[in-house]
Enzyme design. Sequence first.
Site, PDB file in Angstrom:
ATOM      1  N   HIS A 158       4.366   2.426  -7.985  1.00 38.01           N
ATOM      2  CA  HIS A 158       3.376   1.341  -7.988  1.00 38.01           C
ATOM      3  C   HIS A 158       2.445   1.467  -9.194  1.00 38.01           C
ATOM      4  O   HIS A 158       2.065   0.465  -9.801  1.00 38.01           O
ATOM      5  CB  HIS A 158       2.521   1.384  -6.718  1.00 38.01           C
ATOM      6  CG  HIS A 158       3.259   1.113  -5.450  1.00 38.01           C
ATOM      7  ND1 HIS A 158       3.522   2.090  -4.514  1.00 38.01           N
ATOM      8  CD2 HIS A 158       3.795  -0.033  -4.964  1.00 38.01           C
ATOM      9  CE1 HIS A 158       4.180   1.548  -3.496  1.00 38.01           C
ATOM     10  NE2 HIS A 158       4.356   0.271  -3.743  1.00 38.01           N
ATOM     11  N   MET A 210      11.293   6.492  -6.234  1.00 41.00           N
ATOM     12  CA  MET A 210      10.008   6.555  -5.534  1.00 41.00           C
ATOM     13  C   MET A 210       9.961   5.462  -4.482  1.00 41.00           C
ATOM     14  O   MET A 210      10.351   4.324  -4.728  1.00 41.00           O
ATOM     15  CB  MET A 210       8.875   6.339  -6.521  1.00 41.00           C
ATOM     16  CG  MET A 210       8.843   7.370  -7.605  1.00 41.00           C
ATOM     17  SD  MET A 210       7.393   8.389  -7.411  1.00 41.00           S
ATOM     18  CE  MET A 210       7.649   9.532  -8.764  1.00 41.00           C
ATOM     19  N   SER A 269       7.548   4.443  -0.690  1.00 35.73           N
ATOM     20  CA  SER A 269       6.532   4.843   0.299  1.00 35.73           C
ATOM     21  C   SER A 269       7.193   5.482   1.515  1.00 35.73           C
ATOM     22  O   SER A 269       6.566   6.228   2.251  1.00 35.73           O
ATOM     23  CB  SER A 269       5.720   3.623   0.734  1.00 35.73           C
ATOM     24  OG  SER A 269       5.170   2.988  -0.402  1.00 35.73           O
ATOM     25  N   LYS A 296      13.522  -1.633  -8.003  1.00 34.29           N
ATOM     26  CA  LYS A 296      14.030  -0.845  -6.868  1.00 34.29           C
ATOM     27  C   LYS A 296      14.494  -1.755  -5.741  1.00 34.29           C
ATOM     28  O   LYS A 296      15.492  -1.492  -5.085  1.00 34.29           O
ATOM     29  CB  LYS A 296      12.931   0.097  -6.375  1.00 34.29           C
ATOM     30  CG  LYS A 296      13.117   0.546  -4.948  1.00 34.29           C
ATOM     31  CD  LYS A 296      13.110   2.004  -4.839  1.00 34.29           C
ATOM     32  CE  LYS A 296      13.483   2.506  -3.474  1.00 34.29           C
ATOM     33  NZ  LYS A 296      13.098   1.680  -2.359  1.00 34.29           N
ATOM     34  N   GLN A 332      15.208  -8.280  -3.370  1.00 28.64           N
ATOM     35  CA  GLN A 332      13.893  -8.930  -3.251  1.00 28.64           C
ATOM     36  C   GLN A 332      13.537  -9.653  -4.564  1.00 28.64           C
ATOM     37  O   GLN A 332      13.014 -10.770  -4.540  1.00 28.64           O
ATOM     38  CB  GLN A 332      12.832  -7.890  -2.906  1.00 28.64           C
ATOM     39  CG  GLN A 332      11.413  -8.422  -2.922  1.00 28.64           C
ATOM     40  CD  GLN A 332      10.437  -7.429  -2.320  1.00 28.64           C
ATOM     41  OE1 GLN A 332      10.309  -7.333  -1.113  1.00 28.64           O
ATOM     42  NE2 GLN A 332       9.750  -6.673  -3.161  1.00 28.64           N
ATOM     43  N   HIS A 352       2.348   4.875  -4.789  1.00 27.02           N
ATOM     44  CA  HIS A 352       2.858   6.097  -5.424  1.00 27.02           C
ATOM     45  C   HIS A 352       3.031   5.826  -6.918  1.00 27.02           C
ATOM     46  O   HIS A 352       2.644   4.753  -7.410  1.00 27.02           O
ATOM     47  CB  HIS A 352       4.175   6.529  -4.771  1.00 27.02           C
ATOM     48  CG  HIS A 352       5.158   5.399  -4.614  1.00 27.02           C
ATOM     49  ND1 HIS A 352       5.719   4.751  -5.697  1.00 27.02           N
ATOM     50  CD2 HIS A 352       5.657   4.779  -3.522  1.00 27.02           C
ATOM     51  CE1 HIS A 352       6.534   3.809  -5.282  1.00 27.02           C
ATOM     52  NE2 HIS A 352       6.513   3.790  -3.960  1.00 27.02           N
ATOM     53  N   GLY A 368       0.818  -1.206   0.000  1.00 21.82           N
ATOM     54  CA  GLY A 368       0.000   0.000   0.000  1.00 21.82           C
ATOM     55  C   GLY A 368       0.852   1.256   0.000  1.00 21.82           C
ATOM     56  O   GLY A 368       2.017   1.214  -0.415  1.00 21.82           O
TER      57      GLY A 368
HETATM   58  O1  PAF Z   1       8.002  -4.843  -1.903  1.00 21.16           O
HETATM   59  C1  PAF Z   1       7.046  -4.891  -1.125  1.00 21.16           C
HETATM   60  O2  PAF Z   1       6.214  -3.980  -1.065  1.00 21.16           O
HETATM   61  C2  PAF Z   1       6.912  -6.087  -0.203  1.00 21.16           C
HETATM   62  O3  PAF Z   1       8.142  -6.558   0.206  1.00 21.16           O
HETATM   63  C3  PAF Z   1       6.044  -7.207  -0.790  1.00 21.16           C
HETATM   64  C4  PAF Z   1       6.680  -7.792  -2.039  1.00 21.16           C
HETATM   65  C5  PAF Z   1       4.666  -6.690  -1.103  1.00 21.16           C
HETATM   66  C6  PAF Z   1       5.907  -8.348   0.223  1.00 21.16           C
HETATM   67  O4  PAF Z   1       5.292  -7.906   1.389  1.00 21.16           O
END
Ligand code: PAF
Length: 270
Positions: free
Chosen positions: A30, A177, A179, A142, A146, A27, A24
């Site tokens: 997203h 960008m 959050s 970004k 991950q 921005h 959530g």
């Molecule tokens: O990148 C994110 O916003 C979070 O790490 C994700 C992939 C939604 C997992 O909670």
Amino acid sequence: VTVVSHPFELPAASGIRVLVPTMGALHAGHAELIRQAGQHGDQVVVSIFVNPTQFGPNEDFARYPRDLERDVETVREAGGHVVYAPSVETMYPRERMTKVIVPEVTELYEGAHRPGHFEGVATIVLKLINQVRPVVAVFARKDLQQCAVVRRMVADLDHPVQIEIVETVRESDGLAMSSRNVYLSAEERLIAPGLYTALTAARDAMRNGIEPDSARDEGRVNLEKIGFVVDYFDLVDADRLVPVSKVESGMAIVAAARLGRTRLIDNIVL
Ligand code: PAF
């Protein structure tokens, strides 16, 4: 936009379903993920869940920005179809749960500075893709590490989902960008683009023949000079997230640095 809070409430997939997992506080970055998700399929599901298990005990879980109404509007404007916003109880019905531990790519950088973080990320991402059952799931460059963690998990566990990566969206001054940018004071906000400047300077220095080690050291020093506390600034193999000492293809520069209480991360892929 249909808003649901349980996986069984998800509308039937009309064609190819694409998942955009988010926490959530949406921005323009997203919005770009959602727009590109629309190019990979027919039904774009945006999950919104501030996942407690990926935050450390002294991190910003409690103060992480939350505004579902505004997020739904952003999803609508970006062409998303469904918002899936589960509660913590829905996602974690049991106290002691099966966890996903991804080795090697999680050992350094974010993994080292945020113990347990990637265990939380891998576990929640697998749960979300198992609940939503998308054909494609979209992630942001970004968060380079991950992306590597999710790819490795999906490969190791033979998950049929296809992973797509979307380029980082930046403010006009270069700041990636995030959050978390809302945490920056006016003064810090002026310094913040320096992170991207340091990354591009290191890249350009190497293009001009400067040794990678010198470019990396210079990057760190320059960030400290303008007021950052540097967690790491390093040249890595973008898939394995291990340091490299010579310029090669598939290489990235990754950085994390703090301004006051705000921690910023960024990277560029060479
Ligand atoms: O990148 C994110 O916003 C979070 O790490 C994700 C992939 C939604 C997992 O909670």
